[in-house]
Design a protein around this motif. Sequence first.
Motif, PDB file in Angstrom:
ATOM      1  N   ASP A 117       0.853  -1.192   0.000  1.00  0.00           N
ATOM      2  CA  ASP A 117       0.000   0.000   0.000  1.00  0.00           C
ATOM      3  C   ASP A 117       0.890   1.244   0.000  1.00  0.00           C
ATOM      4  O   ASP A 117       1.677   1.456   0.922  1.00  0.00           O
ATOM      5  N   GLU A 118       0.755   2.077  -1.034  1.00  0.00           N
ATOM      6  CA  GLU A 118       1.611   3.268  -1.163  1.00  0.00           C
ATOM      7  C   GLU A 118       1.355   4.316  -0.072  1.00  0.00           C
ATOM      8  O   GLU A 118       2.165   5.216   0.117  1.00  0.00           O
ATOM      9  N   GLU A 119       0.235   4.234   0.648  1.00  0.00           N
ATOM     10  CA  GLU A 119      -0.030   5.186   1.727  1.00  0.00           C
ATOM     11  C   GLU A 119       0.773   4.865   2.993  1.00  0.00           C
ATOM     12  O   GLU A 119       0.853   5.684   3.890  1.00  0.00           O
ATOM     13  N   ILE A 120       1.348   3.675   3.053  1.00  0.00           N
ATOM     14  CA  ILE A 120       2.166   3.286   4.210  1.00  0.00           C
ATOM     15  C   ILE A 120       3.605   3.676   3.940  1.00  0.00           C
ATOM     16  O   ILE A 120       4.170   3.346   2.903  1.00  0.00           O
ATOM     17  N   GLN A 121       4.182   4.398   4.882  1.00  0.00           N
ATOM     18  CA  GLN A 121       5.580   4.803   4.791  1.00  0.00           C
ATOM     19  C   GLN A 121       6.366   4.097   5.889  1.00  0.00           C
ATOM     20  O   GLN A 121       5.832   3.835   6.966  1.00  0.00           O
ATOM     21  N   ILE A 122       7.627   3.821   5.638  1.00  0.00           N
ATOM     22  CA  ILE A 122       8.514   3.271   6.670  1.00  0.00           C
ATOM     23  C   ILE A 122       9.402   4.427   7.114  1.00  0.00           C
ATOM     24  O   ILE A 122      10.050   5.080   6.301  1.00  0.00           O
ATOM     25  N   GLU A 123       9.390   4.715   8.422  1.00  0.00           N
ATOM     26  CA  GLU A 123      10.153   5.833   8.980  1.00  0.00           C
ATOM     27  C   GLU A 123      11.096   5.352  10.077  1.00  0.00           C
ATOM     28  O   GLU A 123      10.741   4.466  10.848  1.00  0.00           O
ATOM     29  N   GLU A 124      12.237   5.979  10.140  1.00  0.00           N
ATOM     30  CA  GLU A 124      13.166   5.786  11.257  1.00  0.00           C
ATOM     31  C   GLU A 124      12.856   6.896  12.254  1.00  0.00           C
ATOM     32  O   GLU A 124      12.841   8.067  11.893  1.00  0.00           O
TER      33      GLU A 124
END
Length: 189
Positions: A117-124
């Motif tokens: 899903d492109e609305e999910i981002q992975i962040e540090e």
Amino acid sequence: MFGMIKNSLFGTSEVWPCRVLRKGEKDDVAYEEREYDGGKFATVELTGKPFDEALHEAVLKLLKYVGGSNDQGAGMGIMAPVCTTVFPGQDGSLQQKVKVLLRIPSQFQASPPLPSDEEIQIEEREGMTVYSTQFGGYAKEGDYVNYAAKLTSTLGNEATFHEDFYFCNGYDPPMKPYGRRNEVWLLKK
């Protein structure tokens, strides 16, 4: 969809690592000061919808992701809590903007699967220190607003924290009827 349901019902549950720095109670409000580890998080940001609706939509997206809707097809297990950043208005009610965070489970921290899903981002994200109060039940917007006001009042001038946002946290799957755990966190300055 089956992976999301299976993961929610039978998946492992890991709790976001933290250390309790101190405990307090004032005016019948118990609270803790905690230090949380940083790490990688799956995030979804939604605007223009009421809190409860936005939270439900974002959590479903994140559950699908950890349930296997990712480039590896990996069912990762659940990480508690689901942490939602909210932005109170002048009157204390929540603005129609949320950012929902789910910490990536430990075994996937080094290299998280990419979301489908492109609305999910992975962040540090860096570690943080929060003031926390806990309550039970199926939490809705009004419950979080109420407990945030209680915690803010309890801390008074004893602590410095950000007032332009706070965190609403849920620890339990929807099918757990009793002994539910919800928390409000104020981020220490």
